[in-house]
Design a protein around this motif. Structure first.
Motif, PDB file in Angstrom:
ATOM      1  N   VAL A 136       0.857  -1.191   0.000  1.00 52.78           N
ATOM      2  CA  VAL A 136       0.000   0.000   0.000  1.00 52.78           C
ATOM      3  C   VAL A 136       0.893   1.241   0.000  1.00 52.78           C
ATOM      4  CG1 VAL A 136      -1.821   1.236   1.209  1.00 52.78           C
ATOM      5  CG2 VAL A 136      -1.731  -1.256   1.342  1.00 52.78           C
ATOM      6  N   PRO A 137       0.668   2.204  -0.890  1.00 53.86           N
ATOM      7  CA  PRO A 137       1.461   3.431  -0.863  1.00 53.86           C
ATOM      8  C   PRO A 137       1.179   4.227   0.415  1.00 53.86           C
ATOM      9  CG  PRO A 137       0.259   3.210  -2.933  1.00 53.86           C
ATOM     10  CD  PRO A 137      -0.299   2.192  -1.998  1.00 53.86           C
ATOM     11  N   PRO A 138       2.107   5.089   0.843  1.00 54.16           N
ATOM     12  CA  PRO A 138       1.835   5.927   2.008  1.00 54.16           C
ATOM     13  C   PRO A 138       0.696   6.915   1.707  1.00 54.16           C
ATOM     14  CG  PRO A 138       3.840   6.641   0.909  1.00 54.16           C
ATOM     15  CD  PRO A 138       3.434   5.351   0.269  1.00 54.16           C
ATOM     16  N   ASP A 139       0.064   7.415   2.770  1.00 50.01           N
ATOM     17  CA  ASP A 139      -1.018   8.395   2.656  1.00 50.01           C
ATOM     18  C   ASP A 139      -2.180   7.873   1.818  1.00 50.01           C
ATOM     19  OD1 ASP A 139       0.259  10.549   4.175  1.00 50.01           O
ATOM     20  OD2 ASP A 139       1.653  10.678   2.492  1.00 50.01           O
ATOM     21  N   THR A 140      -2.412   6.561   1.891  1.00 48.01           N
ATOM     22  CA  THR A 140      -3.493   5.924   1.132  1.00 48.01           C
ATOM     23  C   THR A 140      -4.322   5.051   2.070  1.00 48.01           C
ATOM     24  OG1 THR A 140      -2.093   5.843  -0.848  1.00 48.01           O
ATOM     25  CG2 THR A 140      -4.019   4.391  -0.802  1.00 48.01           C
ATOM     26  N   TRP A 141      -5.639   5.227   2.058  1.00 45.26           N
ATOM     27  CA  TRP A 141      -6.511   4.402   2.887  1.00 45.26           C
ATOM     28  C   TRP A 141      -6.506   2.965   2.380  1.00 45.26           C
ATOM     29  CZ3 TRP A 141      -8.273   5.867   7.422  1.00 45.26           C
ATOM     30  CH2 TRP A 141      -8.490   7.229   7.679  1.00 45.26           C
ATOM     31  N   PHE A 142      -6.467   2.016   3.297  1.00 43.30           N
ATOM     32  CA  PHE A 142      -6.611   0.606   2.951  1.00 43.30           C
ATOM     33  C   PHE A 142      -7.369  -0.099   4.069  1.00 43.30           C
ATOM     34  CE2 PHE A 142      -2.767   0.674   5.501  1.00 43.30           C
ATOM     35  CZ  PHE A 142      -2.802  -0.508   6.229  1.00 43.30           C
ATOM     36  N   THR A 143      -7.932  -1.256   3.743  1.00 41.94           N
ATOM     37  CA  THR A 143      -8.671  -2.042   4.725  1.00 41.94           C
ATOM     38  C   THR A 143      -7.789  -3.181   5.229  1.00 41.94           C
ATOM     39  OG1 THR A 143     -10.794  -1.551   3.662  1.00 41.94           O
ATOM     40  CG2 THR A 143     -10.725  -3.434   5.160  1.00 41.94           C
ATOM     41  N   TYR A 144      -7.625  -3.221   6.532  1.00 42.47           N
ATOM     42  CA  TYR A 144      -6.869  -4.285   7.203  1.00 42.47           C
ATOM     43  C   TYR A 144      -7.883  -5.204   7.863  1.00 42.47           C
ATOM     44  CZ  TYR A 144      -1.919  -5.065   8.477  1.00 42.47           C
ATOM     45  OH  TYR A 144      -0.619  -5.511   8.536  1.00 42.47           O
ATOM     46  N   GLU A 145      -7.765  -6.496   7.642  1.00 42.06           N
ATOM     47  CA  GLU A 145      -8.675  -7.452   8.280  1.00 42.06           C
ATOM     48  C   GLU A 145      -7.879  -8.588   8.886  1.00 42.06           C
ATOM     49  OE1 GLU A 145     -12.637 -10.197   7.319  1.00 42.06           O
ATOM     50  OE2 GLU A 145     -11.949  -8.693   5.872  1.00 42.06           O
TER      51      GLU A 145
END
Length: 208
Positions: A136-145
């Protein structure tokens, strides 16, 4: 006294319906963050030089090293959150942490790190399974599960931990050492003054 006889097909249908309803109820996602306050959450460590605040519907951590702990403990669960880390920032999503006093080494840690000097990146289960590729690039929203459930495999009990990023399953790790075998807190890490982590949509499903 009047008694009513139900056809077997009807009874079977009722049983299936009730079972499905119970399963649906058991699988319900419960929000741990109201989007407005840190109600119930506890800050551990950092003192006055750390900051955990709610801005624009998200939790933001900055300043000196510290931890933000969930209101209660969990053992078997599915857990997910939307996360964003700054360039060169470092954080972690902890689970089964036995304490809420601010100790980085207590509990399992799902790493949050895109470009920090620590090469162990997002998707890693720190100290157990390490991912060195930037997912995931920095400053990017992602979903962690994260899914964590006690199971028995070939006669050996252990914690079965599944890690997903943006819906993609990376791996399942089987911890037969039962490193953190009891229920514990969820926590977010504020790693250092140069790191800025943001979190939103924190949800959990408790499992048997």
């Amino acid at each position: 006294m009047n008694s009513r006889r139900w056809p077997l097909g009807t009874l079977a249908a009722l049983a299936i319906s009730m079972g499905a309803a119970s399963a649906a109820q058991a699988q319900e996602w419960v929000s741990l963050f109201d989007g407005k306050t840190l109600s119930g959450w506890t800050v551990g460590g950092g003192g006055s030089e750390t900051k955990w605040e709610v801005v624009d519907g998200e939790i933001r951590g900055s300043g000196k090293a510290s931890m933000l702990y969930s209101p209660k403990t969990y053992k078997n669960f599915k857990y997910r959150a939307e996360v964003k880390i700054n360039d060169h920032g470092n954080s972690g999503l902890y689970f089964r942490s036995p304490t809420n006093k601010g100790n980085f080494v207590d509990g399992y840690e799902a790493q949050i790190d895109s470009t920090h000097t620590d090469p162990i990146r997002t998707g890693s289960l720190y100290g157990f399974v390490h991912v060195y590729k930037k997912l995931v690039p920095p400053d990017t929203w992602f979903t962690y599960e994260i899914e964590c459930v006690d199971k028995v495999w070939r006669g050996k009990p252990g914690a079965f931990i599944t890690i997903r990023v943006n819906g993609e399953e990376l791996y399942q790790f089987m911890d037969f050492a039962n490193t953190w075998k009891d229920g514990g807190y969820f926590a977010f890490q504020q790693h250092d003054p140069g790191s800025k982590v943001s979190i939103r949509k924190i949800e959990v499903q408790e499992l048997p």
